[in-house]
Scaffold this motif. Structure first.
Motif, PDB file in Angstrom:
ATOM      1  N   ALA A 166      -9.066 -49.133   1.901  1.00 17.29           N
ATOM      2  CA  ALA A 166      -8.849 -48.060   2.873  1.00 17.29           C
ATOM      3  C   ALA A 166      -8.809 -48.607   4.297  1.00 17.29           C
ATOM      4  N   ALA A 167      -9.685 -49.568   4.580  1.00 19.39           N
ATOM      5  CA  ALA A 167      -9.698 -50.166   5.920  1.00 19.39           C
ATOM      6  C   ALA A 167      -8.397 -50.915   6.194  1.00 19.39           C
ATOM      7  N   GLU A 168      -7.883 -51.613   5.180  1.00 23.80           N
ATOM      8  CA  GLU A 168      -6.633 -52.336   5.352  1.00 23.80           C
ATOM      9  C   GLU A 168      -5.479 -51.362   5.606  1.00 23.80           C
ATOM     10  N   LYS A 169      -5.460 -50.262   4.861  1.00 28.75           N
ATOM     11  CA  LYS A 169      -4.412 -49.266   5.072  1.00 28.75           C
ATOM     12  C   LYS A 169      -4.516 -48.645   6.462  1.00 28.75           C
ATOM     13  N   TRP A 170      -5.739 -48.390   6.900  1.00 27.91           N
ATOM     14  CA  TRP A 170      -5.945 -47.816   8.224  1.00 27.91           C
ATOM     15  C   TRP A 170      -5.445 -48.760   9.311  1.00 27.91           C
ATOM     16  N   ASN A 171      -5.783 -50.042   9.168  1.00 24.32           N
ATOM     17  CA  ASN A 171      -5.336 -51.025  10.155  1.00 24.32           C
ATOM     18  C   ASN A 171      -3.820 -51.129  10.174  1.00 24.32           C
ATOM     19  N   TYR A 172      -3.207 -51.105   8.969  1.00 24.76           N
ATOM     20  CA  TYR A 172      -1.743 -51.169   8.893  1.00 24.76           C
ATOM     21  C   TYR A 172      -1.122 -49.947   9.568  1.00 24.76           C
ATOM     22  N   ALA A 173      -1.710 -48.771   9.321  1.00 22.78           N
ATOM     23  CA  ALA A 173      -1.184 -47.546   9.930  1.00 22.78           C
ATOM     24  C   ALA A 173      -1.294 -47.592  11.441  1.00 22.78           C
ATOM     25  N   GLN A 174      -2.419 -48.123  11.950  1.00 25.27           N
ATOM     26  CA  GLN A 174      -2.602 -48.191  13.396  1.00 25.27           C
ATOM     27  C   GLN A 174      -1.649 -49.194  14.039  1.00 25.27           C
ATOM     28  N   ALA A 178       1.419 -45.949  13.680  1.00 22.78           N
ATOM     29  CA  ALA A 178       0.993 -45.164  14.845  1.00 22.78           C
ATOM     30  C   ALA A 178       2.001 -45.233  15.999  1.00 22.78           C
ATOM     31  N   GLY A 279      -1.067 -35.793   6.520  1.00 23.04           N
ATOM     32  CA  GLY A 279      -0.638 -36.714   5.478  1.00 23.04           C
ATOM     33  C   GLY A 279       0.509 -36.197   4.648  1.00 23.04           C
TER      34      GLY A 279
END
Length: 371
Positions: A166-174, A178, A279
């Motif tokens: 989840a953290a990796e996906k969040w970082n990729y999204a940011q 973003a 989402g």
């Protein structure tokens, strides 16, 4: 000089390689188990695999273990259960429970003491046992008691891995998504700006002017070729004026409609922004060109509809004029001098009471001028 663990085991187990390997294997397995349960150290797949390899393959074939299995297996079972109880008692957090946990948590130390007995006898065990306990129980009770009790439920390895994904996906999204979302939201926010609305009005006006030019050509062609009107006549100028008036009215309406549609597209864009935040997939949205081009098409259609409605009388009149002109032309084309006879002439042979007076006149002449 501080003695290392390897040096200690070699000394108290009198250099017995199988006994040393047995103890070191148990230590490695128990350390991995402790890391899994406590969750205080991330483990790689290879580390977990290695622990299972040691427990299932290396330990059962160890010669020392195979020879003394009947003696060490109960000690191993007791040490494992003691450690499990210590974890539970420590997490409960009460002072007495923590004291018990402190005593029970390192029971593998007692197994090393018994291994010293197996390789050197009871006298040797008595000689080295206290040193073994001091070495492995290096933490004091006060130091252990000063630690804050951890009553929280530790995450499982699966939960930790899911959190990592989840953290990796969040970082990729940011990093990647973003900026795109921000640019889209900026575009939506600018949809009803002065520049955007002016563009839509201008685009719609272009369509209106195109409709006027195209309509003028069609009117000129229709009224001159089909109805035979003079381009300099009042009727032709009136037709042009009607078309210009229709195009102007339709153009004003269409520019207003284009601006309203642009506002509607902004609302759709805001809904899409909200959907992105939830989402959900974004919805299709018309751009400035699409809105303006549609407005231009509406302008042309509205102008011609309005003009055709106003010019209905002109078309009917033209049709009537065409019919009359056609009849006259037909009459002129077929108007030839009629051949008459004396018998059929109303002048030479006028009608009487009982029919023509001179029905017996045989000679004939051309009386076209009297017909």
């Amino acid at each position: 000089m501080i003695e290392t663990q390897e040096q200690l085991l070699a000394r108290v187990l009198r250099g017995n390689p199988d006994a040393i390997a047995f103890c070191e294997t148990l230590f490695a397995i128990s350390q991995t188990l402790d890391d899994i349960v406590d969750g205080d150290k991330p483990l790689t797949t290879d580390e977990v695999y290695q622990a299972f390899w040691l427990a299932l393959i290396e330990l059962p074939i160890n010669p020392f273990y195979r020879h003394f299995e009947h003696f060490v297996r109960p000690l191993m079972a007791a040490a494992l259960q003691d450690w499990r109880d210590s974890v539970r008692l420590e997490r409960e957090g009460d002072p007495h429970g923590r004291s018990l946990a402190f005593v029970l948590r390192d029971q593998l130390t007692g197994l090393v003491v018994q291994c010293a007995y197996l390789v050197g006898g009871s006298a040797w065990m008595a000689e080295v046992s206290s040193g073994i306990r001091r070495y492995f129980h290096d933490e004091t009770l006060s130091a252990y008691g000063s630690k804050k009790a951890d009553n929280t439920v530790q995450d499982t390895p699966e939960q930790k891995y899911a959190a990592q994904v989840a953290a990796e996906k969040w970082n990729y999204a940011q990093e990647r998504l973003a900026p795109v979302e921000n640019a889209y939201m900026k575009r939506v926010d600018d949809m009803d700006s002065g520049g955007s609305m002016a563009y839509v009005r201008g685009k719609a006006n272009v369509g209106t002017q195109q409709a006027l030019a195209s309509g003028m050509d069609q009117v000129k062609q229709g009224v001159t070729q089909q109805y035979g009107l003079n381009p300099n006549s009042g009727r032709f100028i009136g037709a042009e004026g009607d078309l210009a008036e229709s195009v102007g009215a339709g153009g004003g309406d269409t520019m207003a409609r284009a601006q309203f549609e642009q506002k509607s597209q902004k609302i759709a864009g805001l809904n899409t922004v909200a959907a992105i935040g939830q989402g959900q997939s974004s919805q299709a949205q018309a751009g400035l060109n699409t809105v303006a081009n549609q407005a231009a098409q509406d302008a042309q259609g509205a102008a011609f509809t309005n003009f055709n409605r106003k010019s209905a009388n002109l078309q009917l009149a033209g049709t009537a004029m065409g019919a009359i002109a056609g009849g006259v032309t037909y009459g002129l084309n077929n108007m030839t001098p009629e051949r008459t006879t004396a018998a059929s002439s109303k002048v030479l042979n006028p009608p009487g009471t009982n029919g023509k007076l001179y029905d017996n006149v045989a000679s004939g002449a051309n009386f076209a001028s009297y017909a």
